[in-house]
Write an enzyme that holds these catalytic residues in place. Structure first.
Site, PDB file in Angstrom:
ATOM      1  N   GLU A   1       0.820  -1.199   0.000  1.00  0.00           N
ATOM      2  CA  GLU A   1       0.000   0.000   0.000  1.00  0.00           C
ATOM      3  C   GLU A   1       0.860   1.258   0.000  1.00  0.00           C
ATOM      4  O   GLU A   1       0.525   2.262  -0.641  1.00  0.00           O
ATOM      5  CB  GLU A   1      -0.938   0.001   1.215  1.00  0.00           C
ATOM      6  CG  GLU A   1      -1.982  -1.102   1.210  1.00  0.00           C
ATOM      7  CD  GLU A   1      -2.922  -0.984   0.025  1.00  0.00           C
ATOM      8  OE1 GLU A   1      -3.502   0.094  -0.165  1.00  0.00           O
ATOM      9  OE2 GLU A   1      -3.040  -1.966  -0.724  1.00  0.00           O
TER      10      GLU A   1
ATOM     11  N   TRP B   1       1.716   1.707  -3.470  1.00  0.00           N
ATOM     12  CA  TRP B   1       0.690   2.367  -4.286  1.00  0.00           C
ATOM     13  C   TRP B   1       0.820   3.883  -4.182  1.00  0.00           C
ATOM     14  O   TRP B   1       0.600   4.604  -5.161  1.00  0.00           O
ATOM     15  CB  TRP B   1      -0.706   1.913  -3.869  1.00  0.00           C
ATOM     16  CG  TRP B   1      -1.175   0.692  -4.593  1.00  0.00           C
ATOM     17  CD1 TRP B   1      -1.150  -0.589  -4.138  1.00  0.00           C
ATOM     18  CD2 TRP B   1      -1.704   0.623  -5.924  1.00  0.00           C
ATOM     19  NE1 TRP B   1      -1.631  -1.437  -5.091  1.00  0.00           N
ATOM     20  CE2 TRP B   1      -1.990  -0.726  -6.200  1.00  0.00           C
ATOM     21  CE3 TRP B   1      -1.965   1.582  -6.905  1.00  0.00           C
ATOM     22  CZ2 TRP B   1      -2.523  -1.148  -7.411  1.00  0.00           C
ATOM     23  CZ3 TRP B   1      -2.498   1.168  -8.120  1.00  0.00           C
ATOM     24  CH2 TRP B   1      -2.777  -0.176  -8.369  1.00  0.00           C
TER      25      TRP B   1
ATOM     26  N   TRP C   1     -20.497  10.968 -19.836  1.00  0.00           N
ATOM     27  CA  TRP C   1     -20.848  11.217 -18.445  1.00  0.00           C
ATOM     28  C   TRP C   1     -22.153  12.023 -18.370  1.00  0.00           C
ATOM     29  O   TRP C   1     -22.451  12.837 -19.239  1.00  0.00           O
ATOM     30  CB  TRP C   1     -19.747  12.000 -17.736  1.00  0.00           C
ATOM     31  CG  TRP C   1     -18.423  11.310 -17.674  1.00  0.00           C
ATOM     32  CD1 TRP C   1     -17.279  11.673 -18.326  1.00  0.00           C
ATOM     33  CD2 TRP C   1     -18.093  10.135 -16.929  1.00  0.00           C
ATOM     34  NE1 TRP C   1     -16.251  10.811 -18.030  1.00  0.00           N
ATOM     35  CE2 TRP C   1     -16.720   9.848 -17.174  1.00  0.00           C
ATOM     36  CE3 TRP C   1     -18.804   9.308 -16.082  1.00  0.00           C
ATOM     37  CZ2 TRP C   1     -16.072   8.772 -16.599  1.00  0.00           C
ATOM     38  CZ3 TRP C   1     -18.157   8.223 -15.503  1.00  0.00           C
ATOM     39  CH2 TRP C   1     -16.803   7.962 -15.760  1.00  0.00           C
TER      40      TRP C   1
ATOM     41  N   ASN D   1     -10.757   2.908   3.088  1.00  0.00           N
ATOM     42  CA  ASN D   1     -10.377   2.727   1.691  1.00  0.00           C
ATOM     43  C   ASN D   1     -11.335   1.814   0.931  1.00  0.00           C
ATOM     44  O   ASN D   1     -11.650   2.073  -0.234  1.00  0.00           O
ATOM     45  CB  ASN D   1      -8.953   2.178   1.584  1.00  0.00           C
ATOM     46  CG  ASN D   1      -8.454   2.159   0.152  1.00  0.00           C
ATOM     47  OD1 ASN D   1      -8.373   3.198  -0.493  1.00  0.00           O
ATOM     48  ND2 ASN D   1      -8.157   0.973  -0.367  1.00  0.00           N
TER      49      ASN D   1
ATOM     50  N   TRP E   1     -15.740  10.941 -12.763  1.00  0.00           N
ATOM     51  CA  TRP E   1     -14.784  10.755 -11.673  1.00  0.00           C
ATOM     52  C   TRP E   1     -14.224  12.092 -11.186  1.00  0.00           C
ATOM     53  O   TRP E   1     -13.873  12.240 -10.013  1.00  0.00           O
ATOM     54  CB  TRP E   1     -13.624   9.874 -12.153  1.00  0.00           C
ATOM     55  CG  TRP E   1     -12.861  10.489 -13.314  1.00  0.00           C
ATOM     56  CD1 TRP E   1     -13.147  10.364 -14.642  1.00  0.00           C
ATOM     57  CD2 TRP E   1     -11.734  11.360 -13.232  1.00  0.00           C
ATOM     58  NE1 TRP E   1     -12.265  11.103 -15.391  1.00  0.00           N
ATOM     59  CE2 TRP E   1     -11.382  11.716 -14.557  1.00  0.00           C
ATOM     60  CE3 TRP E   1     -10.984  11.868 -12.180  1.00  0.00           C
ATOM     61  CZ2 TRP E   1     -10.309  12.558 -14.848  1.00  0.00           C
ATOM     62  CZ3 TRP E   1      -9.915  12.714 -12.461  1.00  0.00           C
ATOM     63  CH2 TRP E   1      -9.591  13.042 -13.782  1.00  0.00           C
TER      64      TRP E   1
ATOM     65  N   TRP F   1      -9.380   7.883  -8.157  1.00  0.00           N
ATOM     66  CA  TRP F   1     -10.606   8.147  -8.902  1.00  0.00           C
ATOM     67  C   TRP F   1     -10.505   7.653 -10.345  1.00  0.00           C
ATOM     68  O   TRP F   1     -11.480   7.137 -10.899  1.00  0.00           O
ATOM     69  CB  TRP F   1     -10.956   9.629  -8.840  1.00  0.00           C
ATOM     70  CG  TRP F   1     -11.734   9.927  -7.601  1.00  0.00           C
ATOM     71  CD1 TRP F   1     -11.289  10.503  -6.452  1.00  0.00           C
ATOM     72  CD2 TRP F   1     -13.106   9.598  -7.373  1.00  0.00           C
ATOM     73  NE1 TRP F   1     -12.288  10.562  -5.519  1.00  0.00           N
ATOM     74  CE2 TRP F   1     -13.432  10.027  -6.064  1.00  0.00           C
ATOM     75  CE3 TRP F   1     -14.108   9.011  -8.137  1.00  0.00           C
ATOM     76  CZ2 TRP F   1     -14.698   9.863  -5.508  1.00  0.00           C
ATOM     77  CZ3 TRP F   1     -15.380   8.851  -7.598  1.00  0.00           C
ATOM     78  CH2 TRP F   1     -15.661   9.272  -6.294  1.00  0.00           C
TER      79      TRP F   1
END
Length: 482
Positions: free
Chosen positions: A283, A286, A314, A349, A367, A390
Site C-alpha cells: 500500500e 501504491w 458522463w 479505503n 470521476w 478516482w
C-alpha cells in the site's frame, strides 16, 4: 561552516526526524531559520480544500511547538513565495535556502523558477528528496519510460534494494540572535467559520507526535492482520497514517524501516505471519506509484490517462450528485461512507472504492466530480492518490479497474460490514433494522420497517437508482467508446 545563516522552507514536511532539508541546513549553517509561507494561489487548480486547511492549521501549531522545544521557532508568512523568501533573505542575511521537494505540476514549475532566481543572485538554493522512497524519475521501465502498471513498478521500485536510511531528530536547531517577524497563525484563517469540523478533533491529532502514536499502534495492533482487516470498515484495521503522510509528519522511509526491521524486507508475495506486513508495504508502494504517474503524466488531475475516456458520455445530474455528497442515496453502505467523510474528514479505503463506483457507474457522473469533492472534504487530500484512485475506479487511469466492474453496494455491504456496525454508526436511522435487511432496507417487509421506525422516503431515502438498471446503462455507455 560555509554559511552563517540558512533558511529551511517547510512546505509539506512538518517533522523534525528524517528531514533531509533540515539536516542539510543544520550541517551547512551556523544559524537556521525555519519558515512556512502560505501561498495557496500557487497551487494551481488544487489549492487546499477545507479539511486540509483545518489540518494545516493544527500541524503548523504542532510544528512550531516542536521547534521551540529545540530553542527554535517557525516563522509564518503569507506569499508570494519567491518575494517572501527574497525579503526574509534580505532581512536576515541568509545565504542559503533548503527545502524538500514536492511533485505537483504547479509546484514543480514554481520551485524551478525560485531555484533559478535565487541561484542567479548568489543564494545557494538546495532541494532534497524527502517524501518518497525513490524519486519519480529514478524508476523506469526496460525501455526507459514511466510505468503504468503497479506490479512491475513495485518490483522495480522497492523490492530490489531498500531506500536510504532515515535521519534522526536534530538535538538542537540553532536560531539567529535576532528573529525575523512572523505573523500569527490565526491570520491565515485556515479554520472554518462554521462548526462543521467538530468531529475532526476527536478523530485526529495532527503533528509529528500524533503520527508516531499511530505508527506504534500500527505495529502493535494492526499490521499482523492487515491483509484481512484492511477491508473491514467496521473495524479499525487500517493505519490511518494517510493524512500524516500527506503533510509530511512521517515519511514512507520511517514506515518502511519500522516494518522491515520487524518482519524483514518486502517480497512480491508472502503468506503466513508476513502476509499482513507485506500487504501494508504494498500500500505504501501504491502511494509511490501514484506520485510516479502524476510526475510523468501531469495532466491527469483534470484529464483521463486513457484517452478514449475523453469521449465517455458522463451525465450531469446535480440532484443525484448532491444526494451522493450528503449520504442520501438510499444505499446504506454508500451513505455511511459519505457521512463518515463529512464528519471525520476521512473514509475507509474499501468504502472509497464502493462510493467511487457508485458515482461513476450507478450515477454515471464523472470521476472528476468525485475527485473535487474528496479534495475539499478529505484531510488526506493527496493530489496523486486522489487522482490515481478516482481514475482507477472510473476505469480511465493507470492500471485501472475495468469500467465494466460495477460494485454491487448491497453485496459489498454484506461482505465487508457483515454485522452492520459501520452502517449503524453512520446511518443511525437504520440502526434497529435486522442484519438481513440493513444493507437493502427497501426489500424489508413493512412490519420489519415499522418495528425499526423506518419510513422509506421520509426517515431514510428510497434508492435513487436501481442497481441492475444502472449497471446495464453503465455498460452500454462503455460499449459506446470501446
Amino acid at each position: 561552516m560555509p554559511h552563517d545563516t540558512a533558511l529551511v522552507w517547510f512546505r509539506r514536511d512538518f517533522r523534525l526526524a528524517d528531514n533531509p532539508a533540515l539536516r542539510s541546513a543544520i550541517d551547512a549553517a551556523e544559524h537556521v531559520i525555519p519558515i512556512y509561507i502560505h501561498a495557496p494561489d500557487e497551487e494551481g487548480d488544487w489549492a487546499p480544500g477545507g479539511a486540509s486547511r483545518w489540518w494545516l492549521h493544527h500541524t503548523l501549531a504542532a510544528h512550531d511547538a516542536a521547534l521551540r522545544e529545540r530553542q527554535s521557532r517557525l516563522i509564518i508568512r503569507a506569499g508570494p513565495s519567491l518575494d517572501t523568501l527574497q525579503h526574509v533573505i534580505q532581512q536576515t542575511g541568509a545565504t542559503a535556502v533548503f527545502w524538500n521537494r514536492r511533485y505537483e505540476p504547479a509546484i514543480r514549475r514554481r520551485d524551478e523558477l525560485i531555484k533559478s532566481t535565487l541561484s542567479g543572485t548568489g543564494i545557494e538554493a538546495v532541494s532534497r528528496p524527502g517524501n518518497l522512497l525513490s524519486e519519480p524519475w529514478e524508476v523506469t521501465t526496460g525501455g526507459g519510460g514511466p510505468y503504468q502498471v503497479f506490479t512491475p513498478f513495485w518490483k522495480n521500485c522497492c523490492l530490489r534494494e531498500p531506500p536510504a536510511e532515515t535521519l534522526p531528530k536534530p538535538r538542537a536547531v540553532n536560531g539567529p540572535a535576532s528573529w525575523p517577524q512572523s505573523i500569527e497563525l490565526a491570520e491565515l484563517r485556515l479554520l472554518p467559520k462554521l462548526d462543521w469540523d467538530a468531529g475532526f478533533y476527536t478523530r485526529w491529532t495532527p503533528g509529528e507526535a500524533g503520527a508516531q502514536v499511530l505508527l506504534k499502534r500500527l505495529m502493535q495492533e494492526v499490521i499482523a492482520r492487515y491483509d484481512e482487516s484492511r477491508n473491514r470498515p467496521d473495524q479499525r484495521g487500517t493505519s490511518s497514517l494517510s493524512p500524516h503522510l500527506y503533510f509530511g509528519e512521517i515519511t514512507p522511509r520511517q514506515i518502511y524501516e519500522a516494518v522491515t526491521s520487524e518482519y524483514g524486507p518486502p517480497a512480491p508475495t508472502s503468506k503466513g505471519p508476513k502476509s499482513g506486513p507485506m500487504t501494508f508495504l504494498s500500500e505504501i508502494g501504491w502511494r509511490e506509484f501514484a506520485w510516479h504517474v502524476l510526475y510523468h503524466f501531469p495532466d491527469t488531475p483534470l484529464r483521463p490517462l486513457r484517452e478514449k475516456f475523453a469521449a465517455f458520455p458522463w451525465r450531469t445530474d446535480n440532484q443525484a450528485l448532491s444526494a451522493w455528497q450528503r449520504g442520501q442515496t438510499g444505499y446504506p453502505i454508500v451513505d455511511a461512507g459519505m457521512r463518515e467523510l463529512w464528519h471525520d474528514g476521512w473514509m475507509h479505503n474499501r468504502v472509497r472504492m464502493i462510493v467511487g463506483s457508485f458515482l461513476t457507474k450507478h450515477l454515471r457522473i464523472s470521476w472528476l466530480e468525485g475527485a473535487k469533492w474528496f479534495w475539499d472534504t478529505l484531510v488526506d487530500a493527496d493530489l496523486a492518490n486522489n487522482t490515481l484512485g478516482w481514475q482507477w475506479i472510473g476505469g480511465c487511469g493507470a492500471d485501472a479497474a475495468p469500467y465494466f466492474r460495477v460494485f454491487n453496494p448491497v453485496s459489498q455491504g454484506e461482505k465487508f460490514d457483515p454485522q452492520g456496525d459501520y452502517v449503524r454508526k453512520w446511518v443511525p436511522e437504520l440502526s434497529e433494522l435486522p442484519d438481513e435487511w440493513l444493507h437493502q432496507p427497501w426489500q424489508a417487509p413493512d412490519h420489519i420497517l415499522k418495528r425499526a421506525g423506518v419510513v422509506l422516503g421520509q426517515t431514510y431515502p428510497k434508492p435513487i437508482v436501481d442497481h441492475a438498471e444502472a449497471r446495464k446503462s453503465a455498460l452500454a455507455a462503455f460499449d459506446a467508446i470501446k
